[in-house]
Design a protein around this motif. Sequence first.
Motif, PDB file in Angstrom:
ATOM      1  N   CYS A  41       0.892  -1.284  -0.185  1.00  0.00           N
ATOM      2  CA  CYS A  41       0.023  -0.152  -0.021  1.00  0.00           C
ATOM      3  C   CYS A  41       0.928   1.349  -0.146  1.00  0.00           C
ATOM      4  O   CYS A  41       0.493   2.075  -0.691  1.00  0.00           O
ATOM      5  CB  CYS A  41      -0.950  -0.012   1.213  1.00  0.00           C
ATOM      6  SG  CYS A  41      -0.128  -0.250   2.643  1.00  0.00           S
ATOM      7  N   THR A  76       2.516   1.756  -3.362  1.00  0.00           N
ATOM      8  CA  THR A  76       1.407   1.957  -4.363  1.00  0.00           C
ATOM      9  C   THR A  76       0.864   3.491  -4.152  1.00  0.00           C
ATOM     10  O   THR A  76       0.800   4.089  -5.336  1.00  0.00           O
ATOM     11  CB  THR A  76       0.151   1.130  -4.435  1.00  0.00           C
ATOM     12  OG1 THR A  76       0.888  -0.269  -4.541  1.00  0.00           O
ATOM     13  CG2 THR A  76      -0.517   1.261  -5.656  1.00  0.00           C
ATOM     14  N   ALA A  77       0.524   3.906  -2.989  1.00  0.00           N
ATOM     15  CA  ALA A  77       0.010   5.251  -2.703  1.00  0.00           C
ATOM     16  C   ALA A  77       0.677   5.672  -1.437  1.00  0.00           C
ATOM     17  O   ALA A  77       0.199   5.881  -0.461  1.00  0.00           O
ATOM     18  CB  ALA A  77      -1.314   4.995  -2.567  1.00  0.00           C
ATOM     19  N   VAL A 107      -0.618   8.446   0.814  1.00  0.00           N
ATOM     20  CA  VAL A 107      -1.987   8.126   1.770  1.00  0.00           C
ATOM     21  C   VAL A 107      -1.483   7.298   2.954  1.00  0.00           C
ATOM     22  O   VAL A 107      -1.557   7.242   3.842  1.00  0.00           O
ATOM     23  CB  VAL A 107      -2.841   7.639   1.076  1.00  0.00           C
ATOM     24  CG1 VAL A 107      -4.054   7.139   1.857  1.00  0.00           C
ATOM     25  CG2 VAL A 107      -3.383   8.608  -0.057  1.00  0.00           C
ATOM     26  N   ARG A 161      -4.856  12.037   5.893  1.00  0.00           N
ATOM     27  CA  ARG A 161      -5.117  11.502   4.628  1.00  0.00           C
ATOM     28  C   ARG A 161      -6.288  10.395   4.972  1.00  0.00           C
ATOM     29  O   ARG A 161      -6.526   9.535   4.030  1.00  0.00           O
ATOM     30  CB  ARG A 161      -3.897  10.716   4.215  1.00  0.00           C
ATOM     31  CG  ARG A 161      -3.076  11.561   4.001  1.00  0.00           C
ATOM     32  CD  ARG A 161      -3.329  12.681   2.563  1.00  0.00           C
ATOM     33  NE  ARG A 161      -2.378  13.736   2.649  1.00  0.00           N
ATOM     34  CZ  ARG A 161      -1.952  14.319   1.483  1.00  0.00           C
ATOM     35  NH1 ARG A 161      -2.836  14.114   0.506  1.00  0.00           N
ATOM     36  NH2 ARG A 161      -1.112  15.045   1.428  1.00  0.00           N
ATOM     37  N   GLY A 179      -8.278   9.595   2.056  1.00  0.00           N
ATOM     38  CA  GLY A 179      -7.769   9.211   0.679  1.00  0.00           C
ATOM     39  C   GLY A 179      -7.307  10.396   0.180  1.00  0.00           C
ATOM     40  O   GLY A 179      -6.267  10.393  -1.034  1.00  0.00           O
ATOM     41  N   ASP A 207      -6.534  10.863  -3.824  1.00  0.00           N
ATOM     42  CA  ASP A 207      -5.381  10.087  -4.427  1.00  0.00           C
ATOM     43  C   ASP A 207      -5.861   8.947  -5.379  1.00  0.00           C
ATOM     44  O   ASP A 207      -6.890   8.349  -4.807  1.00  0.00           O
ATOM     45  CB  ASP A 207      -4.526   9.483  -3.460  1.00  0.00           C
ATOM     46  CG  ASP A 207      -3.144   9.113  -4.185  1.00  0.00           C
ATOM     47  OD1 ASP A 207      -3.354   8.233  -5.312  1.00  0.00           O
ATOM     48  OD2 ASP A 207      -2.179   9.208  -3.463  1.00  0.00           O
ATOM     49  N   LEU A 210      -4.658   6.476  -6.581  1.00  0.00           N
ATOM     50  CA  LEU A 210      -4.247   5.085  -6.432  1.00  0.00           C
ATOM     51  C   LEU A 210      -4.338   4.507  -5.300  1.00  0.00           C
ATOM     52  O   LEU A 210      -4.067   3.394  -4.879  1.00  0.00           O
ATOM     53  CB  LEU A 210      -2.607   5.268  -6.425  1.00  0.00           C
ATOM     54  CG  LEU A 210      -1.921   5.822  -7.618  1.00  0.00           C
ATOM     55  CD1 LEU A 210      -0.388   6.018  -7.506  1.00  0.00           C
ATOM     56  CD2 LEU A 210      -2.200   4.913  -8.911  1.00  0.00           C
ATOM     57  N   VAL A 211      -5.499   4.878  -4.191  1.00  0.00           N
ATOM     58  CA  VAL A 211      -5.910   4.249  -3.107  1.00  0.00           C
ATOM     59  C   VAL A 211      -6.518   3.092  -3.424  1.00  0.00           C
ATOM     60  O   VAL A 211      -6.374   2.129  -2.874  1.00  0.00           O
ATOM     61  CB  VAL A 211      -6.865   5.343  -2.246  1.00  0.00           C
ATOM     62  CG1 VAL A 211      -7.537   4.553  -1.361  1.00  0.00           C
ATOM     63  CG2 VAL A 211      -5.996   6.527  -1.889  1.00  0.00           C
ATOM     64  N   ARG A 212      -7.491   2.951  -4.383  1.00  0.00           N
ATOM     65  CA  ARG A 212      -8.072   1.624  -4.487  1.00  0.00           C
ATOM     66  C   ARG A 212      -7.078   0.520  -5.186  1.00  0.00           C
ATOM     67  O   ARG A 212      -7.032  -0.807  -4.882  1.00  0.00           O
ATOM     68  CB  ARG A 212      -9.386   1.909  -5.491  1.00  0.00           C
ATOM     69  CG  ARG A 212     -10.308   2.612  -5.034  1.00  0.00           C
ATOM     70  CD  ARG A 212     -11.512   2.650  -5.931  1.00  0.00           C
ATOM     71  NE  ARG A 212     -12.526   3.656  -5.491  1.00  0.00           N
ATOM     72  CZ  ARG A 212     -13.484   3.311  -4.381  1.00  0.00           C
ATOM     73  NH1 ARG A 212     -13.499   2.033  -3.898  1.00  0.00           N
ATOM     74  NH2 ARG A 212     -14.311   4.224  -3.936  1.00  0.00           N
ATOM     75  N   GLU A 213      -6.153   0.967  -6.028  1.00  0.00           N
ATOM     76  CA  GLU A 213      -5.105   0.105  -6.421  1.00  0.00           C
ATOM     77  C   GLU A 213      -4.262  -0.374  -5.319  1.00  0.00           C
ATOM     78  O   GLU A 213      -3.797  -1.343  -5.154  1.00  0.00           O
ATOM     79  CB  GLU A 213      -4.299   0.773  -7.452  1.00  0.00           C
ATOM     80  CG  GLU A 213      -3.165  -0.221  -8.101  1.00  0.00           C
ATOM     81  CD  GLU A 213      -3.613  -1.319  -8.824  1.00  0.00           C
ATOM     82  OE1 GLU A 213      -2.984  -2.336  -8.752  1.00  0.00           O
ATOM     83  OE2 GLU A 213      -4.823  -1.086  -9.311  1.00  0.00           O
ATOM     84  N   ALA A 214      -3.898   0.439  -4.313  1.00  0.00           N
ATOM     85  CA  ALA A 214      -3.123   0.220  -3.091  1.00  0.00           C
ATOM     86  C   ALA A 214      -3.892  -0.936  -2.336  1.00  0.00           C
ATOM     87  O   ALA A 214      -3.243  -1.818  -2.027  1.00  0.00           O
ATOM     88  CB  ALA A 214      -2.950   1.307  -2.152  1.00  0.00           C
TER      89      ALA A 214
END
Length: 64
Positions: free
Chosen positions: A16, A19-20, A23, A38, A41, A44, A46-50
Amino acid sequence: MRIAIDTDRCIGAGQCALTAPGVFTQDDDGFSALLPGREDGAGDPLVREAARACPVQAITVTED
């Protein structure tokens, strides 16, 4: 957006934070944590990708 980290499930892989990094961070014990201010989120993308990158699915992202 609301981000929750299941600290009982987290293994400290750090995906995580990689990736982000705007956050997520890792605490002194190496487990995932949200950066101060944060918790939502901060927009950002990239939160969901993290959350998806977490190998044990310890991160949950929900809409308010």
